[in-house]
Write a protein that holds these residues in place. Structure first.
Motif, PDB file in Angstrom:
ATOM      1  N   GLU A   1       0.804  -1.219   0.000  1.00  0.00           N
ATOM      2  CA  GLU A   1       0.000   0.000   0.000  1.00  0.00           C
ATOM      3  C   GLU A   1       0.837   1.269   0.000  1.00  0.00           C
ATOM      4  OE1 GLU A   1      -2.840  -0.130   3.140  1.00  0.00           O
ATOM      5  OE2 GLU A   1      -3.892  -1.874   2.350  1.00  0.00           O
ATOM      6  N   ARG A   2       2.124   1.166  -0.402  1.00  0.00           N
ATOM      7  CA  ARG A   2       2.980   2.346  -0.480  1.00  0.00           C
ATOM      8  C   ARG A   2       3.548   2.545  -1.881  1.00  0.00           C
ATOM      9  NH1 ARG A   2       6.776   2.140   4.995  1.00  0.00           N
ATOM     10  NH2 ARG A   2       5.099   2.036   6.528  1.00  0.00           N
ATOM     11  N   HIS A   3       3.148   1.741  -2.823  1.00  0.00           N
ATOM     12  CA  HIS A   3       3.737   1.792  -4.163  1.00  0.00           C
ATOM     13  C   HIS A   3       3.159   2.948  -4.979  1.00  0.00           C
ATOM     14  CE1 HIS A   3       5.447  -2.123  -3.291  1.00  0.00           C
ATOM     15  NE2 HIS A   3       4.254  -2.599  -3.031  1.00  0.00           N
ATOM     16  N   ASP A   4       3.979   3.441  -5.880  1.00  0.00           N
ATOM     17  CA  ASP A   4       3.537   4.435  -6.857  1.00  0.00           C
ATOM     18  C   ASP A   4       2.944   3.667  -8.035  1.00  0.00           C
ATOM     19  OD1 ASP A   4       3.097   6.463  -8.613  1.00  0.00           O
ATOM     20  OD2 ASP A   4       5.159   7.236  -8.616  1.00  0.00           O
ATOM     21  N   VAL A   5       1.623   3.494  -8.031  1.00  0.00           N
ATOM     22  CA  VAL A   5       0.970   2.579  -8.967  1.00  0.00           C
ATOM     23  C   VAL A   5       1.075   3.075 -10.398  1.00  0.00           C
ATOM     24  CG1 VAL A   5      -1.269   1.633  -9.634  1.00  0.00           C
ATOM     25  CG2 VAL A   5      -0.559   1.586  -7.262  1.00  0.00           C
ATOM     26  N   GLN A   6       0.917   4.356 -10.625  1.00  0.00           N
ATOM     27  CA  GLN A   6       0.991   4.870 -11.990  1.00  0.00           C
ATOM     28  C   GLN A   6       2.383   4.638 -12.581  1.00  0.00           C
ATOM     29  OE1 GLN A   6      -1.607   5.781 -13.715  1.00  0.00           O
ATOM     30  NE2 GLN A   6      -2.876   5.416 -11.901  1.00  0.00           N
ATOM     31  N   HIS A   7       3.404   4.784 -11.781  1.00  0.00           N
ATOM     32  CA  HIS A   7       4.760   4.515 -12.253  1.00  0.00           C
ATOM     33  C   HIS A   7       4.945   3.027 -12.545  1.00  0.00           C
ATOM     34  CE1 HIS A   7       9.038   4.804 -12.797  1.00  0.00           C
ATOM     35  NE2 HIS A   7       9.284   4.026 -11.758  1.00  0.00           N
ATOM     36  N   ILE A   8       4.401   2.169 -11.683  1.00  0.00           N
ATOM     37  CA  ILE A   8       4.532   0.723 -11.890  1.00  0.00           C
ATOM     38  C   ILE A   8       3.784   0.294 -13.147  1.00  0.00           C
ATOM     39  CG2 ILE A   8       3.879  -1.523 -10.922  1.00  0.00           C
ATOM     40  CD1 ILE A   8       4.479  -0.324  -8.157  1.00  0.00           C
ATOM     41  N   LEU A   9       2.590   0.841 -13.373  1.00  0.00           N
ATOM     42  CA  LEU A   9       1.854   0.520 -14.595  1.00  0.00           C
ATOM     43  C   LEU A   9       2.626   0.990 -15.833  1.00  0.00           C
ATOM     44  CD1 LEU A   9      -1.846   1.358 -13.643  1.00  0.00           C
ATOM     45  CD2 LEU A   9      -0.916  -0.882 -14.216  1.00  0.00           C
ATOM     46  N   LYS A  10       3.237   2.140 -15.740  1.00  0.00           N
ATOM     47  CA  LYS A  10       4.020   2.636 -16.873  1.00  0.00           C
ATOM     48  C   LYS A  10       5.193   1.718 -17.169  1.00  0.00           C
ATOM     49  CE  LYS A  10       6.797   6.615 -18.337  1.00  0.00           C
ATOM     50  NZ  LYS A  10       7.345   7.939 -17.928  1.00  0.00           N
ATOM     51  N   VAL A  11       5.886   1.278 -16.122  1.00  0.00           N
ATOM     52  CA  VAL A  11       7.015   0.366 -16.315  1.00  0.00           C
ATOM     53  C   VAL A  11       6.531  -0.963 -16.890  1.00  0.00           C
ATOM     54  CG1 VAL A  11       8.826  -0.919 -15.122  1.00  0.00           C
ATOM     55  CG2 VAL A  11       8.372   1.454 -14.495  1.00  0.00           C
ATOM     56  N   ALA A  12       5.392  -1.468 -16.403  1.00  0.00           N
ATOM     57  CA  ALA A  12       4.864  -2.737 -16.908  1.00  0.00           C
ATOM     58  C   ALA A  12       4.520  -2.634 -18.391  1.00  0.00           C
ATOM     59  CB  ALA A  12       3.636  -3.147 -16.092  1.00  0.00           C
ATOM     60  N   ARG A  13       3.885  -1.534 -18.790  1.00  0.00           N
ATOM     61  CA  ARG A  13       3.566  -1.373 -20.212  1.00  0.00           C
ATOM     62  C   ARG A  13       4.834  -1.257 -21.061  1.00  0.00           C
ATOM     63  NH1 ARG A  13      -1.194   1.743 -18.149  1.00  0.00           N
ATOM     64  NH2 ARG A  13       0.187   3.526 -17.844  1.00  0.00           N
ATOM     65  N   GLU A  14       5.860  -0.597 -20.529  1.00  0.00           N
ATOM     66  CA  GLU A  14       7.118  -0.500 -21.270  1.00  0.00           C
ATOM     67  C   GLU A  14       7.789  -1.860 -21.411  1.00  0.00           C
ATOM     68  OE1 GLU A  14       9.376   2.316 -19.104  1.00  0.00           O
ATOM     69  OE2 GLU A  14       8.286   4.074 -19.867  1.00  0.00           O
ATOM     70  N   LEU A  15       7.703  -2.687 -20.382  1.00  0.00           N
ATOM     71  CA  LEU A  15       8.285  -4.026 -20.463  1.00  0.00           C
ATOM     72  C   LEU A  15       7.560  -4.876 -21.500  1.00  0.00           C
ATOM     73  CD1 LEU A  15       8.884  -4.737 -16.662  1.00  0.00           C
ATOM     74  CD2 LEU A  15      10.633  -4.374 -18.407  1.00  0.00           C
ATOM     75  N   VAL A  16       6.233  -4.772 -21.539  1.00  0.00           N
ATOM     76  CA  VAL A  16       5.483  -5.501 -22.560  1.00  0.00           C
ATOM     77  C   VAL A  16       5.896  -5.040 -23.950  1.00  0.00           C
ATOM     78  CG1 VAL A  16       3.183  -5.955 -23.483  1.00  0.00           C
ATOM     79  CG2 VAL A  16       3.526  -5.913 -21.026  1.00  0.00           C
ATOM     80  N   HIS A  17       5.996  -3.741 -24.129  1.00  0.00           N
ATOM     81  CA  HIS A  17       6.385  -3.199 -25.439  1.00  0.00           C
ATOM     82  C   HIS A  17       7.805  -3.622 -25.796  1.00  0.00           C
ATOM     83  CE1 HIS A  17       7.738  -0.067 -28.330  1.00  0.00           C
ATOM     84  NE2 HIS A  17       6.497  -0.202 -28.788  1.00  0.00           N
ATOM     85  N   LYS A  18       8.686  -3.732 -24.795  1.00  0.00           N
ATOM     86  CA  LYS A  18      10.051  -4.170 -25.059  1.00  0.00           C
ATOM     87  C   LYS A  18      10.071  -5.578 -25.615  1.00  0.00           C
ATOM     88  CE  LYS A  18      13.009  -1.959 -23.732  1.00  0.00           C
ATOM     89  NZ  LYS A  18      13.775  -0.843 -24.320  1.00  0.00           N
ATOM     90  N   VAL A  19       9.305  -6.475 -24.997  1.00  0.00           N
ATOM     91  CA  VAL A  19       9.262  -7.858 -25.479  1.00  0.00           C
ATOM     92  C   VAL A  19       8.576  -7.924 -26.836  1.00  0.00           C
ATOM     93  CG1 VAL A  19       8.436 -10.185 -24.958  1.00  0.00           C
ATOM     94  CG2 VAL A  19       9.308  -8.742 -23.121  1.00  0.00           C
ATOM     95  N   GLN A  20       7.514  -7.130 -27.018  1.00  0.00           N
ATOM     96  CA  GLN A  20       6.860  -7.107 -28.327  1.00  0.00           C
ATOM     97  C   GLN A  20       7.818  -6.635 -29.423  1.00  0.00           C
ATOM     98  OE1 GLN A  20       3.465  -4.581 -27.325  1.00  0.00           O
ATOM     99  NE2 GLN A  20       2.083  -6.320 -27.632  1.00  0.00           N
ATOM    100  N   SER A  21       8.638  -5.661 -29.122  1.00  0.00           N
ATOM    101  CA  SER A  21       9.614  -5.178 -30.107  1.00  0.00           C
ATOM    102  C   SER A  21      10.638  -6.252 -30.438  1.00  0.00           C
ATOM    103  CB  SER A  21      10.314  -3.922 -29.576  1.00  0.00           C
ATOM    104  OG  SER A  21       9.376  -2.900 -29.303  1.00  0.00           O
ATOM    105  N   LEU A  22      11.036  -7.022 -29.441  1.00  0.00           N
ATOM    106  CA  LEU A  22      11.965  -8.118 -29.702  1.00  0.00           C
ATOM    107  C   LEU A  22      11.333  -9.168 -30.612  1.00  0.00           C
ATOM    108  CD1 LEU A  22      13.496  -8.611 -26.143  1.00  0.00           C
ATOM    109  CD2 LEU A  22      14.608  -7.610 -28.134  1.00  0.00           C
ATOM    110  N   MET A  23      10.052  -9.433 -30.383  1.00  0.00           N
ATOM    111  CA  MET A  23       9.370 -10.401 -31.236  1.00  0.00           C
ATOM    112  C   MET A  23       9.245  -9.881 -32.673  1.00  0.00           C
ATOM    113  SD  MET A  23       8.730 -12.856 -29.140  1.00  0.00           S
ATOM    114  CE  MET A  23      10.200 -12.367 -28.245  1.00  0.00           C
ATOM    115  N   ASP A  24       9.116  -8.549 -32.789  1.00  0.00           N
ATOM    116  CA  ASP A  24       8.906  -7.934 -34.096  1.00  0.00           C
ATOM    117  C   ASP A  24      10.224  -7.578 -34.777  1.00  0.00           C
ATOM    118  OD1 ASP A  24       7.179  -7.201 -36.088  1.00  0.00           O
ATOM    119  OD2 ASP A  24       6.944  -5.147 -35.388  1.00  0.00           O
ATOM    120  N   ASN A  25      11.341  -7.908 -34.062  1.00  0.00           N
ATOM    121  CA  ASN A  25      12.688  -7.681 -34.611  1.00  0.00           C
ATOM    122  C   ASN A  25      12.931  -6.206 -34.897  1.00  0.00           C
ATOM    123  OD1 ASN A  25      15.263  -8.428 -35.332  1.00  0.00           O
ATOM    124  ND2 ASN A  25      14.720  -8.918 -37.452  1.00  0.00           N
ATOM    125  N   LYS A  26      12.499  -5.354 -33.949  1.00  0.00           N
ATOM    126  CA  LYS A  26      12.727  -3.919 -34.099  1.00  0.00           C
ATOM    127  C   LYS A  26      13.770  -3.451 -33.107  1.00  0.00           C
ATOM    128  CE  LYS A  26       8.187  -2.731 -35.897  1.00  0.00           C
ATOM    129  NZ  LYS A  26       6.954  -1.969 -35.697  1.00  0.00           N
TER     130      LYS A  26
END
Length: 939
Positions: A914-939
């Protein structure tokens, strides 16, 4: 206000007691002491009468203590000690204003150590702090509570008959502790709290430089992130103080050299700063540190910018990186030392004061380098003087001048260049000479050609390793993300989320927005709180996008009808369970009262029903089973109550048990039919009596019929036991479900119980498992409709039920987390593997089981759940994995710096709940997903 301060007081006392247990002592300047004093002052200052607070005094606590001290000796003694401390601090400030140089000479000439000045936070809370250290704070608070009518308004906290005595009782423990200014040998290496670790990371993360070792495989561009957020002044001061104190001798590092007033000019066009230079040895590693005096003396300004500037000027230099040391001696002052690293970069010059301090530093450095390293040329040893600079002649411009001035006074060198060498890692002189000879014989063109081949070869093999790594990534992670990337800025910016205006346009005409566009808005920006009750049923699958109001009304009617039917069924079964418990209890009482032994059948029932009262899930704060409230007379919904001897019911009030009818109370599809079984028993017995003499072969058929009936009865008993056990578990969890949240009144808790019992009745094969109430509670808060919450919870459990013990999703989550960490952050994976090998990721169990519900505040749970629900269509069906990875990534540096093992990381994340910065964590999670998607797309 009452609840907030009482909870905060209990929390601060708990943290202080935990520190005392883990560290075996409590330091006077501990952040927990400061936090406790601030909380107690807030309680004492609440609605204090102006007469008690003083009309012209700004410090209410000082006025209160002075007022109470006139009638109480204990408080008067504390007042005298506080006044003495304040006078002492005023004298120290006056001496410092005269000149720090005079104060330092005075301190060095006297044998007694001058008193240390108190920090700003200690002076701010000096009244409560002094009472705490004198172990009389609990008594003082009790005196104030006993005379609260003199000092407080009627609505004040201290005037409350419950809160006041509780606060005084809470302070008994802290007043029994020992507080000290000294540090034990293991002070810096005890387990700090999670909040303390975060504060330290925020202090040191800005100014320190990390030596990142070469990765075993090519990097994938995953950036290290630091936790964000602001920091309070008191915690900053406490953590900075601990850093400064760590510069001195401790159990992990040896202090080889220390000198203050060493001058450094960090940048050009800047004034020279004075600081403390120290040389530390930890094993075979030497580290040189220089810290500005502004950080050590605590004379920083109030703005965060000024603090960050001084931290940026601090130096931390591993001596393994230094290859050369330039020393320049000046006639009338001390020397200057310049460190040159392996890459040729020079560190800022260090100006030593006069008095041989430069030579003393080099002597300590040479001693610390032994036995593996040494200075070249070495310092000379002279009898009676110790270490001295080597006597090297100054070369003149021509050799003949030396011959002419042989008899003149020899000029010795004032500037030296020392090399730091490690004999075990260098070639001896013969091999070096051979290589130099070979080098001169090889043509330059061939050397350039060979160098070109080596560069191309290294580039090729590096590229090959990266391709193999990328192939491994695609093999292991391709199923974790959607290969089609949905951008946040096309066709429009989605960071604003699904607003009320957009939703109104969609409701007017579904053609205004496509379903995927709405989900994209939710994924990148969430849902506006005011429309969550309307949007959530669509996200969970209760409604389908594009439905009209008539279709939605029909679905609501069907769900309501089905819900009412299920309610009737399980409530009828609950009545049977209660009646059965009473009969079993009555049989035991009658046997005991008659003095006869209890037969095996009753013992079997008692043993079977004893499982109902077993503690399935322990809780330290749950109420006693015997103190459960019985339902009122006007409450028609049956609840689990304490077993009591049965009372004989008249025939017209006994529950009818006809399970075959549509309104029977048990679904006919379950093939649990008490009436049919009872009718089969009766018919078989009647037929056996009437045709006993007609057919001798009938006895065999009767035996088969009786065995079939006995089998059905056993199944019925098993059903009733299962229902009773699940009802007991549900009642226990409903009573303790988010009891501090405003929504869960008695009426709403009853609705939650009805929904949970209805769902479990339809899924008896799975039954109730602890945690289901946690998943249902946020739905009830948002939807606030019993039937709608029941339907949405049923849709939610289609995915979440696989995380419970009877499903297999949890093992898959752990395996996928292992693959993600191993591929995206191999360094962190190695740390986890070395420190007890907790790469099983069991510390993520609660995260996955409840979709992070217990890790976040309620408002943050709403935002996270919305993204999880829409992520399968936008980015990944396994978005919870990337949320867990984001949590670990945000606190990565803290985990690495503190070398956490499995116990440490569980403790850390439990304290950070109950002390986490949720908006920052969601942003990092979306960036991690996009990172893996880019690897799959060979970008």
């Amino acid at each position: 206000m009452y609840g907030l301060l009482s909870t905060d007081s209990a929390l601060q006392v708990k943290q202080l007691m935990e520190e005392a247990v883990t560290k075996k002592f409590v330091h006077e300047d501990s952040s927990h002491v400061i936090a406790l004093c601030a909380t107690i002052e807030a309680c004492l200052g609440h609605l204090l009468k102006r007469r008690a607070a003083g009309f012209l005094r700004s410090d209410k606590i000082a006025a209160l203590f002075t007022k109470v001290g006139k009638v109480n000796d204990t408080v008067a003694d504390v007042c005298r000690k506080v006044q003495a401390q304040l006078q002492q601090q005023a004298d120290l400030s006056r001496l410092q204003s005269v000149g720090q140089e005079a104060l330092r000479r005075q301190g060095s000439s006297t044998t007694s150590r001058a008193p240390q000045p108190l920090s700003a936070q200690a002076i701010k809370h000096i009244w409560v702090r002094t009472a705490l250290f004198e172990k009389v704070l609990d008594k003082i608070v009790q005196v104030i509570v006993d005379n609260s009518s003199k000092y407080y308004e009627k609505e004040a906290l201290m005037h409350d008959p419950v809160f006041g005595p509780i606060l005084a009782a809470l302070l008994v423990g802290p007043c029994a502790l020992e507080y000290t200014k000294l540090k034990t040998s293991d002070h810096f290496w005890t387990d700090p709290s999670a909040n303390e670790l975060v504060q330290r990371h925020r202090i040191h993360g800005a100014h320190r430089t990390l030596d990142v070792p070469a990765s075993r495989r090519p990097a994938l561009g995953i950036q290290k992130r630091q936790s964000s957020g602001s920091m309070s002044e008191d915690r900053f001061a406490a953590s900075a103080r601990e850093y400064v104190e760590s510069l001195h001798q401790n159990s992990r590092t040896h202090l080889l050299y220390g000198k203050n007033n060493v001058l450094v000019q960090p940048k050009k066009d800047m004034e020279v700063l004075r600081g403390y230079l120290s040389l530390h040895q930890a094993g075979d590693n030497l580290t040189l540190k220089w810290t500005p005096n502004q950080l050590i003396n605590g004379t920083m300004g109030d703005c965060d910018l000024e603090k960050s500037i001084y931290w940026d000027y601090a130096l931390t230099v591993p001596m393994r990186q230094i290859v050369c040391i330039h020393c320049h001696q000046l006639p009338d002052s001390g020397g200057t030392l310049v460190l040159v690293s392996q890459d040729g970069i020079q560190r800022p010059p260090l100006h030593f004061p006069a008095g041989g301090h430069l030579l003393a530093f080099l002597s300590c450095l040479e001693t610390g380098l032994l036995p593996r390293g040494q200075l070249e040329p070495p310092l000379w040893s002279q009898r009676g003087k110790g270490k001295v600079f080597p006597k090297l002649r100054k070369r003149s411009s021509a050799a003949r001048l030396i011959d002419q001035d042989r008899n003149s006074e020899e000029q010795t060198a004032a500037d030296y260049v020392f090399r730091i060498v490690y004999p075990g890692y260098r070639y001896d002189s013969e091999k070096l000479n051979e290589r130099m000879l070979c080098f001169h014989r090889i043509p330059l063109k061939m050397l350039c050609h060979n160098m070109k081949k080596q560069i191309v070869s290294r580039a090729f093999y590096g590229w090959l390793a990266y391709c193999r790594h990328l192939s491994t990534v695609r093999t292991h992670l391709s199923a974790l993300v959607n290969h089609n990337i949905v951008p946040p800025d096309r066709p429009g910016e989605a960071s604003g989320g699904l607003s009320k205006e957009v939703w109104s346009k969609y409701q007017k005409d579904c053609k205004n927005y496509k379903e995927l566009e709405l989900l994209r808005l939710v994924y990148y920006g969430g849902v506006e709180h005011g429309i969550r009750k309307e949007v959530w049923p669509f996200l969970l699958g209760h409604y389908k996008f594009g439905m009209g109001k008539n279709d939605m009304s029909q679905i609501n009617a069907k769900i309501s009808e089905r819900y009412q039917q299920v309610m009737k069924e399980w409530k009828a079964c609950e009545l049977i369970v209660k009646q059965r418990e009473k009969e079993m209890q009555s049989a035991i009482f009658s046997k005991l009262s008659s003095g006869s032994s209890i037969d095996s059948h009753v013992l079997r029932l008692a043993h079977r029903d004893s499982t109902i009262s077993n503690e399935v899930f322990m809780s330290v704060d749950e109420p006693d089973a015997g103190s459960q409230e019985t339902p009122s007379a006007d409450d028609n919904t049956p609840t689990m109550t304490t077993l009591a001897p049965p009372v004989a019911l008249p025939p017209e009030e006994r529950p009818l048990v006809e399970f075959d009818s549509p309104d029977s109370g048990l679904p006919s599809s379950r093939n649990y039919s008490v009436t049919s079984a009872h009718s089969q028993i009766s018919s078989s017995m009647d037929e056996g009596q009437s045709t006993e003499e007609e057919a001798p072969g009938r006895e065999f058929q009767d035996s088969l019929s009786e065995s079939r009936v006995c089998h059905q009865l056993d199944r019925l008993i098993e059903l009733l036991d299962t229902v009773a056990l699940n009802l007991h578990r549900i009642d226990k969890d409903v009573q303790r479900c988010d009891r501090n949240y405003y929504y869960f009144t008695t009426a709403n808790l009853e609705k939650l119980r009805n929904i949970m019992c209805s769902y479990v009745w339809e899924h008896l094969d799975m039954g109730y498992v602890q945690g289901m109430c946690d998943l249902l509670a946020p739905l009830m808060v948002i939807l606030d409709d019993e039937c709608l919450a029941y339907s949405c919870f049923t849709q939610l459990m289609k995915r979440m039920s696989q995380n419970f013990p009877n499903g297999g999703a949890m093992d898959a989550h752990f395996a996928n987390m292992r693959s993600l960490i191993q591929i995206l952050d191999s360094e962190l994976f190695e740390l986890m593997h070395q420190n007890g090998d907790y790469t099983h990721f069991y510390f993520c169990y609660r995260w996955f089981l409840l979709d992070f519900k217990r890790e976040l505040l309620y408002e943050d749970v709403f935002a996270v759940w919305e993204v999880i629900w829409v992520s399968p269509r936008i980015s990944s069906q396994h978005f919870v994995l990337f949320l867990a990875l984001a949590l670990v990534t945000v606190y990565r540096e803290i985990i690495m710096d503190n070398n956490m093992d499995f116990t440490d990381i569980i403790k850390f994340f439990n304290e950070m709940a109950e002390r986490h910065d949720v908006q920052h964590i969601l942003k990092v999670a979306r960036e991690l997903v996009h990172k893996v998607q880019s690897l799959m797309d060979n970008k």
